[in-house]
Design a protein around this motif. Sequence first.
Motif, short mmCIF file in Angstrom:
data_model
loop_
_atom_site.label_atom_id
_atom_site.label_comp_id
_atom_site.label_asym_id
_atom_site.label_seq_id
_atom_site.Cartn_x
_atom_site.Cartn_y
_atom_site.Cartn_z
N PRO B 31 0.81 -1.20 0.00
CA PRO B 31 0.00 0.00 0.00
C PRO B 31 0.85 1.25 0.00
O PRO B 31 1.98 1.24 0.46
CB PRO B 31 -0.78 -0.11 1.30
CG PRO B 31 0.09 -0.94 2.19
CD PRO B 31 0.82 -1.88 1.29
N ARG B 37 -4.97 -0.69 7.93
CA ARG B 37 -6.18 -1.03 7.19
C ARG B 37 -7.11 0.18 7.22
O ARG B 37 -7.31 0.77 8.27
CB ARG B 37 -6.88 -2.21 7.86
CG ARG B 37 -6.21 -3.53 7.56
CD ARG B 37 -6.66 -4.06 6.22
NE ARG B 37 -6.01 -5.34 5.92
CZ ARG B 37 -5.97 -5.84 4.69
NH1 ARG B 37 -6.48 -5.17 3.68
NH2 ARG B 37 -5.41 -7.00 4.47
N TYR B 43 -14.45 2.47 2.98
CA TYR B 43 -15.22 1.45 2.28
C TYR B 43 -16.59 1.98 1.87
O TYR B 43 -17.12 1.63 0.82
CB TYR B 43 -15.38 0.20 3.17
CG TYR B 43 -14.12 -0.64 3.19
CD1 TYR B 43 -13.72 -1.33 2.05
CD2 TYR B 43 -13.33 -0.73 4.33
CE1 TYR B 43 -12.57 -2.10 2.05
CE2 TYR B 43 -12.18 -1.50 4.34
CZ TYR B 43 -11.79 -2.18 3.20
OH TYR B 43 -10.65 -2.93 3.19
N VAL B 294 -3.67 -4.62 -11.84
CA VAL B 294 -3.83 -3.58 -10.84
C VAL B 294 -3.01 -3.80 -9.59
O VAL B 294 -3.11 -3.05 -8.66
CB VAL B 294 -5.30 -3.41 -10.42
CG1 VAL B 294 -6.13 -2.97 -11.58
CG2 VAL B 294 -5.81 -4.67 -9.81
N LEU C 125 -7.99 4.00 -3.40
CA LEU C 125 -7.66 2.68 -3.95
C LEU C 125 -6.22 2.29 -3.64
O LEU C 125 -5.87 1.11 -3.64
CB LEU C 125 -7.87 2.67 -5.47
CG LEU C 125 -9.31 2.67 -5.95
CD1 LEU C 125 -9.35 2.81 -7.46
CD2 LEU C 125 -10.02 1.39 -5.53
N ASN C 128 -4.47 0.24 1.78
CA ASN C 128 -4.32 -1.19 1.99
C ASN C 128 -5.69 -1.87 2.08
O ASN C 128 -6.14 -2.25 3.15
CB ASN C 128 -3.53 -1.38 3.29
CG ASN C 128 -3.09 -2.81 3.43
OD1 ASN C 128 -3.29 -3.62 2.54
ND2 ASN C 128 -2.49 -3.13 4.57
N LEU C 129 -6.36 -2.02 0.94
CA LEU C 129 -7.74 -2.51 0.95
C LEU C 129 -7.82 -4.03 0.93
O LEU C 129 -6.92 -4.70 0.44
CB LEU C 129 -8.48 -1.99 -0.29
CG LEU C 129 -8.68 -0.49 -0.40
CD1 LEU C 129 -9.11 -0.15 -1.82
CD2 LEU C 129 -9.75 -0.03 0.57
N ARG C 130 -8.93 -4.52 1.44
CA ARG C 130 -9.26 -5.93 1.18
C ARG C 130 -9.89 -6.00 -0.22
O ARG C 130 -10.53 -5.06 -0.65
CB ARG C 130 -10.30 -6.43 2.19
CG ARG C 130 -9.76 -6.59 3.57
CD ARG C 130 -10.86 -6.93 4.55
NE ARG C 130 -10.45 -6.54 5.89
CZ ARG C 130 -9.58 -7.25 6.62
NH1 ARG C 130 -9.07 -8.38 6.15
NH2 ARG C 130 -9.22 -6.83 7.83
N ARG C 132 -8.67 -5.90 -3.18
CA ARG C 132 -8.18 -4.75 -3.93
C ARG C 132 -8.56 -4.81 -5.41
O ARG C 132 -9.05 -3.83 -5.98
CB ARG C 132 -6.66 -4.71 -3.81
CG ARG C 132 -6.10 -3.32 -3.88
CD ARG C 132 -4.61 -3.35 -3.65
NE ARG C 132 -4.30 -3.72 -2.29
CZ ARG C 132 -3.39 -4.65 -1.98
NH1 ARG C 132 -2.73 -5.27 -2.90
NH2 ARG C 132 -3.15 -4.94 -0.72
N THR C 133 -8.36 -5.96 -6.03
CA THR C 133 -8.63 -6.09 -7.46
C THR C 133 -10.08 -5.78 -7.78
O THR C 133 -10.40 -5.10 -8.75
CB THR C 133 -8.32 -7.52 -7.94
OG1 THR C 133 -7.00 -7.83 -7.51
CG2 THR C 133 -8.40 -7.62 -9.42
N PHE C 134 -10.97 -6.27 -6.92
CA PHE C 134 -12.39 -6.04 -7.14
C PHE C 134 -12.71 -4.55 -7.20
O PHE C 134 -13.36 -4.07 -8.11
CB PHE C 134 -13.19 -6.71 -6.02
CG PHE C 134 -14.62 -6.26 -5.96
CD1 PHE C 134 -15.55 -6.74 -6.86
CD2 PHE C 134 -15.03 -5.32 -5.01
CE1 PHE C 134 -16.86 -6.31 -6.82
CE2 PHE C 134 -16.35 -4.88 -4.97
CZ PHE C 134 -17.27 -5.38 -5.86
N TRP C 135 -12.21 -3.80 -6.22
CA TRP C 135 -12.49 -2.36 -6.18
C TRP C 135 -11.91 -1.66 -7.38
O TRP C 135 -12.52 -0.80 -7.99
CB TRP C 135 -11.92 -1.73 -4.91
CG TRP C 135 -12.52 -2.25 -3.64
CD1 TRP C 135 -11.89 -2.98 -2.67
CD2 TRP C 135 -13.87 -2.09 -3.18
NE1 TRP C 135 -12.76 -3.28 -1.65
CE2 TRP C 135 -13.99 -2.75 -1.94
CE3 TRP C 135 -15.00 -1.45 -3.71
CZ2 TRP C 135 -15.17 -2.78 -1.21
CZ3 TRP C 135 -16.18 -1.48 -2.99
CH2 TRP C 135 -16.26 -2.14 -1.76
N ARG C 136 -10.67 -2.03 -7.71
CA ARG C 136 -10.00 -1.31 -8.80
C ARG C 136 -10.64 -1.58 -10.14
O ARG C 136 -10.76 -0.68 -10.97
CB ARG C 136 -8.52 -1.72 -8.84
CG ARG C 136 -7.80 -1.16 -7.64
CD ARG C 136 -6.36 -1.56 -7.63
NE ARG C 136 -5.72 -1.06 -6.41
CZ ARG C 136 -4.48 -1.32 -6.10
NH1 ARG C 136 -3.73 -2.06 -6.88
NH2 ARG C 136 -3.96 -0.84 -4.99
#
Lengths: 430, 304, 329
Positions: B31, B37, B43, B294, C125, C128-130, C132-136
């Motif tokens: 990140p 987090r 979110y 990505v 984005l 440090n997301l859970r 990550r690929t889905f969101w992007r």
Amino acid sequence: MQNRARITALSAAAACLALTLAACGSGGEENAGVEGETGTEEVTLSVGTFNEFGYEELFTEYEELNPNVTIEHKKAATSNEARDNLTTRLAAGSGLSDIEGIEMDWLPELLEYSDQFADLSDPAVEGRWLDWKSAAATTEDGQLIGYGTDAGPQAVCYRADLFEKAGLPSDRESVADMLDGSWQDYFDAGKKFVAASDGTAWFDSAGATYQGMINQVENAYEEEDGTVIATENPEVKDIYEQVLQASVTDGLSAHLTQWEDDWTASFQSDAFATKLCPGWMLGIIEGNAEGIDGWDIADVFPGGAGNWGGSYLTIPTQGANQAEAKKLAEWLTAPEQQIKAFESKGNFPSQVDALESETLLGQTNAFFNDAPTGEILVNRANAIDIRPFKGPKYFPINDAMQQALTRVDVDETDDPASSWEKFVTAVGAL
Amino acid sequence: MSSIPMIEQTAGKGAARAAQRGLGSRRRGAPGGTARRPGFLTYGFLAAVILGSVFPLWWSFLVGTHDSSVISKGVPLVPGGNFLANAASVLDTIPFWKALGNSVLVSTVTAFSVVLFSTLAGFAFAKLRFRGSKALLVFVIATMAVPTQLGVVPLFIVMAKLGWTGSLWAVIVPGVVTAFGVFWMTQYLRDALPDELIEAVRIDGASMIQAFWYVGLPAARPAAAMLALFTFVATWTNFFWPFIVLDPSNPTLPVALQLLQAAHFVDYSIVLAGAVLSTIPLLLLFAVAGRQLVSGIMQGAVKG
Amino acid sequence: MAVTDRVQPPPPDTNPRASRGKSVKRLAFSQKVSKWDVKLSPYLYISPFFLLFAITGLFPLLYTAWVSLHSWNLIGGQGDFTGLENYAFVLAQPFFWNAVGNTFSIFLLSSVPQVVLAIAIAAVLDANLRARTFWRMGVLVPFVVAPVAVGLIFNNLFADQAGLVNEILTGIGLDPVRWHSDSLASHAAIATMVNFRWTGYNALIFLAAMQAVPRDVYEAATIDGAGRLRQFFSVTVPMLRPTIIFVVITATIGGLQIFDEARVFDQAGLGGADRQWQTLTMYIWELGWGQRNFGRASAVAWLLFLIIVVIAMANFLITRRIATQGGRR
């Protein structure tokens, strides 16, 4: 040494361009015009159409009858896209299909460049079409640039249930009697209707109604020699004022613009009770008004009769197979074939003999209360006696007029007088 | 990785550290900012963005599962059961598979060539010194400012002269390398590729093309992947030029799909079923290549 | 293409001392080669673009310039040479200036929010997301929706009487907005369409650049006690400078050439009954394809070209200054 070959090819191409596109690359073939031999050599004919000509099965049939011919169909969704395509290829001087379908309203500007289209006049097709249909595609010196396919004779579609609610006669014959006469009679009936109904307008749009009125004027916007008279012609101004008086002052219009989302949705909400409708409009009303009962169609048209839409097949002189193309175009636009197109997609034929066909006259339409639509439209087509002249600037002038009407009827951004001034400015800028 | 000790020898420890940093000590997908987090708010914001993004596609699908009356009556929020029937009429009406093959071919070739040539040019503009580079770059950008609508007629003339009208060449060739791609790669490599790295491999005796291959390309990977994806999608959905220049026997997907609208009354449930079908390959591409694309791969600018 | 493109070069010499064994003569030759390598390579690498441009770009550009100096019917072809008459004519047209105004209005309403929102989304984005690929990938979905669907949906949303947006507005007791007759409202609706399509796309461009920012810069900033926002403005934004310049310039060029979204905003595609949303490219279309006046259309195209170049230059200078400030480079 593939690389070198490719570089050579590229530099050759660049040199080509440097020579201001001198004749390098593939040159045009010799063609014998429309008088050449047919039926012997293998040939692939491309046909460009749009929207719905109803020709798919006919192409197959023709290929079976003429084993030497293969047909490639290039279809565009809308007439606008087809027009862009035709214009680009005319401007570039190559790439048009062997047969290009065109819309009636494009004729004026194409007749100006009639040398781009083959002369299709032929004793064999003499008298095949309704007079006004073939005359519209004929130049002053007698060249016929297109074979008529379908036509758009107009009747009045109406909501019998709403008529009944407002205490007006609602069966076909009585409605035809009531609306027979001038536009003013049609508007007067509308005033009665609006007074007696709650919130339902008489017609959908000032623009669509105006189109029906102006198409009964012989020289609305231009003289035969191309002089623009749109802004001085008292007939145009009178019609403009009359339709806006009816739409806005008398409140007969539902203030919609044809084809927009609001217009489409309005079929579900009793927004208006009558609509001027050519044959091809019936399917659109049926689609948009699904689940609504009460639509019917009357054998009448204010001011006499009128035509809206219809197409032609032309043969560009760019093409290499003009003789074969002409043979195909002649076959497609013969009465027998146009009847088949009518059966498959409801395109109303423009051929004299087709109007006597049992198939056509026997046609009824379940959605419109089982009305004898074939018979009604044949009567409407036979009633047309006016040939409105449309010159090379018809298209942009009419666009400007439609905008002028919309400003007053739908947007309410102008009153009739100020909107007219803007129309005069727009025509002046052409 | 041979260059780091090399740099240390020639330019001292500081330069070596700088180069080391340039190699992206960033772990795969690490990140930015802090490693905390993110919280609930983040979110929430993202969910709103995604909902807005996905809604039109979902709406298209909804319409595609109903029948022709759905547009004038208003679209319900639950799918109907008509999708397979609509999809079947799409496949019956248009040469779907042929168009799909053409679209895959055109988009793939275009994406590859745009990435290769744009990265090459971007590498030169960002990192190499040559006479006139500034002016040439400005010129590249200026070409983007030419309004496209009018180019159609002269471009058609060019294609006709080359004898390419109707063939896929006429769609592929004008897009082989784009000003957009060159400009982007230039801007990306300016910061993402430290000069010390190139100097280092040059001192090691690498030729220019080797420097490009071993240092430039790897550093450009994340942006190149993104550019490939964008180019692929843009080519896939491009309608106007292919429509003008291609023939009906040999269409790309959007050109074939517009046939669904050719009718007096347009059945939008079928049109949108077709639109959804044509989008599925792109969504599959997202699913397969998404991770690759990505995760911000910076595993060191040189595969060592 | 360079022949070397095809050849897989050997990996660079891993031991620099090994080359000392080579003969002097060989060295001289290889130095010469290397000198030419340095001189010529850049030109070779940028040549594919310029070659292609010569074939597909330059000719249309010069052709259009040529056309603009003539009276030229789109179908009829070349007429008389008229010099700058076409330019004088369109510059005297109120319709031209109306189109200029609309173009700038829609451009500002679409570009400014788009760039700001894209940076914000990218920053989120980059966290440090859970999943990550889905969101992007999710933010890129608008880019794949077929244009026909986009047109249908937004016409459905923004219809004046039956549209969803106005239904909601009247539902909560507000007046409906006249999307197709009020000039500013139509610009806002069109800008919404543009932003929907391009924001996620630009966010991913920013994200790619953010990914290239070395982590230890952030670590250093954290040690210095910079908070999240402070880090973003003092570290991320300056580091993104080239990319911000890129996005601003491409958004400028694209925004001033806006056509598709404005054209599908109604069925006529002429920019409204009072030309409320007719942009310059639509005006070009009206002149060239509606009136068949290719000469005037080309003149407007060249004027638009000049406007874009000027605005893009101005934006470049402004962006460079803004992105430099507050940065400790």
